[in-house]
Design an enzyme around this catalytic site. Structure first.
Site, PDB file in Angstrom:
ATOM      1  CE  LYS A  13      -2.802   0.183   3.504  1.00 58.23           C
ATOM      2  NZ  LYS A  13      -2.916   1.520   4.125  1.00 58.23           N
ATOM      3  NE  ARG A  88      -6.390   3.844  13.108  1.00 60.31           N
ATOM      4  CZ  ARG A  88      -6.950   3.553  14.269  1.00 60.31           C
ATOM      5  NH1 ARG A  88      -7.617   2.442  14.409  1.00 60.31           N
ATOM      6  NH2 ARG A  88      -6.842   4.375  15.293  1.00 60.31           N
ATOM      7  NE  ARG A 127       9.255  -8.535   4.482  1.00 62.43           N
ATOM      8  CZ  ARG A 127       8.386  -7.749   5.105  1.00 62.43           C
ATOM      9  NH1 ARG A 127       8.479  -7.529   6.399  1.00 62.43           N
ATOM     10  NH2 ARG A 127       7.403  -7.193   4.434  1.00 62.43           N
ATOM     11  NE  ARG A 161      11.731  -7.290  10.637  1.00 61.81           N
ATOM     12  CZ  ARG A 161      11.458  -6.283   9.844  1.00 61.81           C
ATOM     13  NH1 ARG A 161      12.227  -5.223   9.830  1.00 61.81           N
ATOM     14  NH2 ARG A 161      10.410  -6.312   9.049  1.00 61.81           N
ATOM     15  NE  ARG A 172       1.295  -6.116  10.626  1.00 60.97           N
ATOM     16  CZ  ARG A 172       2.307  -6.099   9.749  1.00 60.97           C
ATOM     17  NH1 ARG A 172       3.298  -6.954   9.861  1.00 60.97           N
ATOM     18  NH2 ARG A 172       2.305  -5.234   8.771  1.00 60.97           N
TER      19      ARG A 172
END
Ligand SMILES: [Zn+2]
Length: 220
Positions: A13, A88, A127, A161, A172
Site C-alpha cells: 500500500k 481505518r 523474509r 524478525r 495483523r
C-alpha cells in the site's frame, strides 16, 4: 481526484500510494506522516497525539480526523488527495463523510488493493534478515540465500524478525478483517469501491490502478 486507498498489510500500500500520488499530481496523505508532521511542528493536535502515544495509548479518532481536516484544507489538496491509513474503521469513515459534506466535496473512488491471505503470509513470513546488516534481506521462496541460513553478502546468520512471524502476520490480518474491511462494504454501498489485484511487479500494479481509476472517473 479524491481517493481513499485500502488494503491488508503486505499489499504494498505505501509503495503504491507514493507512486499513484505522483502520477496523479495529488498529495499523498498518510496518518503516519500526519502524526510525525504535527508532533515535530508541536501543533496543539501534535502535542495531544503525543500525550496519548507516550502513555502507550491509541490516538483517538477525533484527533486523527482533526489532523486530516487541517491537511486536506492546504492549497495543494484543493484538486484532490490520496488518503492512506485513514479512515481505518467505519466511525472514521463516517466522520470523513461529514467533513467532506461540510466542504461540499465528494470522494471519487476507494481503491482496494486485493491480495490473497496466504500470499500475504508467504510474503512476510518468508523474509530472512542478516544479523550483521539489516539491509541484507532474503526470502525463502522469492530470493533464497545460496546456503540456507547464511547471508550471501557477508556470511552472517539469517533470522526471522518477531514482527514477521506467521503468528504476528495472522494477528495483523485479523485486525484488518474486523476493523478495516467493514469500510469497504460501507463504501460499496456508495458505489465507490474499485478493486484491483495487488499481485505482480510494482509497475504493473500502478498501471492497473491508474486504468481502473480512469474507468471509474470516466463512468461518472
Ligand atoms: Zn549479511
Amino acid at each position: 481526484m479524491r481517493i481513499v486507498l485500502v488494503g491488508p498489510p503486505g499489499a504494498g500500500k505505501g509503495t503504491q500510494a507514493t507512486r499513484l500520488a505522483e502520477k496523479l499530481s495529488i498529495p499523498h496523505i498518510s496518518t503516519g506522516d500526519l502524526f510525525r508532521a504535527n508532533i515535530s511542528r508541536q501543533t496543539e493536535l501534535g502535542k495531544l497525539a503525543k500525550s496519548y502515544m507516550d502513555a502507550g495509548n491509541l490516538v483517538p479518532d477525533e484527533v486523527t480526523i482533526a489532523m486530516a481536516k487541517d491537511r486536506m484544507e492546504q492549497p495543494d489538496a484543493e484538486n484532490g488527495f490520496l488518503l492512506d491509513g485513514f479512515p481505518r474503521n467505519v466511525s472514521q469513515a463516517e466522520a470523513l463523510g461529514e467533513l467532506l459534506e461540510t466542504e461540499a466535496i465528494k470522494l471519487d473512488a476507494v481503491l482496494d488493493l486485493e491480495v490473497p491471505e496466504e500470499e500475504v503470509v508467504k510474503r512476510i513470513a518468508g523474509r530472512r534478515i542478516c544479523r550483521n546488516d539489516s539491509s541484507h534481506v532474503f526470502h525463502v521462496t522469492y530470493s533464497p540465500a545460496k546456503k540456507e541460513g547464511v547471508c550471501d553478502v557477508c556470511g552472517g546468520e539469517l533470522y526471522q524478525r518477531d514482527d514477521d512471524s506467521e503468528e504476528t502476520v495472522r494477528k495483523r490480518l485479523e485486525v484488518y478483517h474486523t476493523q478495516t474491511e467493514p469500510i469497504i462494504d460501507y463504501y460499496k454501498a456508495q458505489g465507490l469501491v474499485v478493486t484491483i489485484s495487488s499481485l505482480g511487479p510494482v509497475e504493473e500494479i500502478t498501471q492497473r490502478a491508474l486504468e481502473a481509476l480512469k474507468r471509474e472517473d470516466g463512468g461518472k
